[in-house]
Design a protein around this motif. Structure first.
Motif, PDB file in Angstrom:
ATOM      1  N   GLY A   1      45.983 -14.307  -4.693  1.00  0.00           N
ATOM      2  CA  GLY A   1      46.051 -12.849  -4.695  1.00  0.00           C
ATOM      3  C   GLY A   1      45.904 -12.268  -6.085  1.00  0.00           C
ATOM      4  N   LEU A   2      46.561 -12.889  -7.070  1.00  0.00           N
ATOM      5  CA  LEU A   2      46.465 -12.397  -8.446  1.00  0.00           C
ATOM      6  C   LEU A   2      45.048 -12.573  -8.999  1.00  0.00           C
ATOM      7  CD1 LEU A   2      49.849 -13.732  -9.887  1.00  0.00           C
ATOM      8  CD2 LEU A   2      49.302 -11.397  -9.181  1.00  0.00           C
ATOM      9  N   ILE A   3      44.411 -13.706  -8.682  1.00  0.00           N
ATOM     10  CA  ILE A   3      43.034 -13.942  -9.127  1.00  0.00           C
ATOM     11  C   ILE A   3      42.080 -12.921  -8.504  1.00  0.00           C
ATOM     12  CG2 ILE A   3      41.095 -15.569  -8.988  1.00  0.00           C
ATOM     13  CD1 ILE A   3      43.178 -17.821  -9.252  1.00  0.00           C
ATOM     14  N   GLN A   4      42.376 -12.523  -7.263  1.00  0.00           N
ATOM     15  CA  GLN A   4      41.533 -11.559  -6.556  1.00  0.00           C
ATOM     16  C   GLN A   4      41.718 -10.129  -7.071  1.00  0.00           C
ATOM     17  OE1 GLN A   4      39.221 -13.696  -5.093  1.00  0.00           O
ATOM     18  NE2 GLN A   4      39.174 -12.178  -3.470  1.00  0.00           N
ATOM     19  N   GLY A   5      42.656  -9.954  -7.984  1.00  0.00           N
ATOM     20  CA  GLY A   5      42.829  -8.636  -8.574  1.00  0.00           C
ATOM     21  C   GLY A   5      44.066  -7.878  -8.143  1.00  0.00           C
ATOM     22  N   GLU A   6      44.930  -8.491  -7.340  1.00  0.00           N
ATOM     23  CA  GLU A   6      46.165  -7.810  -6.938  1.00  0.00           C
ATOM     24  C   GLU A   6      47.079  -7.684  -8.155  1.00  0.00           C
ATOM     25  OE1 GLU A   6      46.321  -9.430  -2.306  1.00  0.00           O
ATOM     26  OE2 GLU A   6      47.921  -9.925  -3.718  1.00  0.00           O
ATOM     27  N   ARG A   7      47.688  -6.527  -8.311  1.00  0.00           N
ATOM     28  CA  ARG A   7      48.568  -6.280  -9.446  1.00  0.00           C
ATOM     29  C   ARG A   7      49.875  -5.663  -8.963  1.00  0.00           C
ATOM     30  NH1 ARG A   7      45.712  -9.417 -11.004  1.00  0.00           N
ATOM     31  NH2 ARG A   7      44.269  -9.407 -12.785  1.00  0.00           N
ATOM     32  N   PRO A   8      50.836  -6.505  -8.545  1.00  0.00           N
ATOM     33  CA  PRO A   8      52.136  -5.977  -8.130  1.00  0.00           C
ATOM     34  C   PRO A   8      52.847  -5.297  -9.292  1.00  0.00           C
ATOM     35  CG  PRO A   8      51.842  -8.262  -7.443  1.00  0.00           C
ATOM     36  CD  PRO A   8      50.741  -7.957  -8.406  1.00  0.00           C
ATOM     37  N   SER A   9      53.786  -4.421  -8.971  1.00  0.00           N
ATOM     38  CA  SER A   9      54.550  -3.746 -10.012  1.00  0.00           C
ATOM     39  C   SER A   9      55.461  -4.745 -10.721  1.00  0.00           C
ATOM     40  CB  SER A   9      55.397  -2.630  -9.390  1.00  0.00           C
ATOM     41  OG  SER A   9      56.397  -3.195  -8.559  1.00  0.00           O
ATOM     42  N   ALA A  10      56.039  -4.312 -11.829  1.00  0.00           N
ATOM     43  CA  ALA A  10      56.937  -5.179 -12.598  1.00  0.00           C
ATOM     44  C   ALA A  10      58.140  -5.590 -11.756  1.00  0.00           C
ATOM     45  CB  ALA A  10      57.393  -4.455 -13.865  1.00  0.00           C
ATOM     46  N   THR A  11      58.667  -4.641 -10.971  1.00  0.00           N
ATOM     47  CA  THR A  11      59.812  -4.955 -10.113  1.00  0.00           C
ATOM     48  C   THR A  11      59.439  -6.000  -9.072  1.00  0.00           C
ATOM     49  OG1 THR A  11      60.588  -2.682 -10.372  1.00  0.00           O
ATOM     50  CG2 THR A  11      61.563  -3.967  -8.587  1.00  0.00           C
TER      51      THR A  11
END
Length: 280
Positions: free
Chosen positions: A106-116
């Motif tokens: 998911g992170l490689i695909q560009g997902e950017r969850p919030s800091a929390t």
């Protein structure tokens, strides 16, 4: 928020399905439990097709079948690891890897969850490690074979989540039907090659079918959650399922939880709360 709720419910039902599956394997043969439970899940998904309709495209079936092969391989490798290594090493390694694969994807695909949410992901990783620990398993060895099997098993389970996510969004439940057909075929072939019977032990059938129906219900919830939310967050919540298995074992079978596992359940609840914050 809907994806978080679906993923959390999925984890609870997954854990309950594993609890019933554990009861079934105590009463019957492992391969028989796997095949019969998955047949029960296939019946459920076919019955729900009219409720959640979709297009039975080649892409939907192929992605589903690929996920089914990955999931079946994960199960076989997991049991192989347990047979040759310490559960206290194999279980947390498998669980952690199965969560890490979709999160990284998911992170490689560009997902950017919030800091929390990222803090929640870290707590979720810690929770999976803790609730999977078994202090009664004795001291862990450093044998490489079981660790490799655990890593490969976790990659298989993680691949199941990723491949289902890649199925077309308008395909309804067809990817899950494809997944079940592929996994059942693979396990039946394994039974034929190894000359193992798929006949269940008398009395184990109801529990086995219940495990399969609950597992498919959890898969449906996961599919809906993954289509509506970030895979990096959904996968973490779904991977917290061992917590509900532990709680059921504690209150139904009167099995004792060690302090590490109790702490893991607490971290799991905290992870759910932190991941849900950005969506409220």
């Amino acid at each position: 928020m809907t994806a978080v709720a679906l993923a959390t419910a999925c984890a609870v039902i997954f854990g309950t399905a594993d609890f019933f599956g554990g009861l079934a394997t105590r009463r019957s043969r492992v391969l028989a439990v796997v095949v019969i439970s998955q047949l029960g899940g296939l019946v459920l998904v076919c019955a729900l097709m009219p409720v959640l309709p979709g297009e039975a495209s080649p892409a939907a079936l192929l992605w589903g079948m690929a996920s089914g092969v990955a999931g079946a391989a994960g199960i076989v490798l997991f049991y192989r690891g347990l047979a040759s290594g310490m559960m206290s090493v194999v279980a947390p390694t498998t669980a952690t890897t199965s969560m890490a694969v979709p999160v990284l994807f998911g992170l490689i695909q560009g997902e950017r969850p919030s800091a929390t949410a990222m803090v929640g992901i870290a707590l979720g990783l810690l929770a999976v490690l803790l609730v999977s620990r078994d202090s009664a398993a004795g001291p862990s060895g450093a044998r490489l074979g079981p660790i490799v099997s655990a890593l490969a098993s976790g990659a298989g389970f993680g691949g199941f989540f990723v491949l289902l996510k890649l199925a077309p969004t308008g395909s309804g439940l067809w990817p899950l039907a494809g997944a079940r057909i592929a996994s059942i075929s693979l396990v039946v072939l394994l039974a034929l090659v190894s000359r193992r019977t798929l006949r269940p032990i008398p009395g184990a059938l109801p529990v086995t079918i219940a495990a399969g129906v609950l597992d498919m219900a959890a898969n449906i919830l996961y599919l809906l959650a993954a289509r509506g939310g970030m895979l990096s967050l959904v996968a973490v919540l779904v991977s917290l399922y061992p917590a509900s298995t532990l709680l059921l074992a504690r209150y139904v079978l009167d099995e004792r939880l060690n302090r590490v596992q109790i702490a893991g359940v607490g971290f799991a609840l905290s992870a759910v709360a932190l991941i849900a914050v950005p969506h409220t």
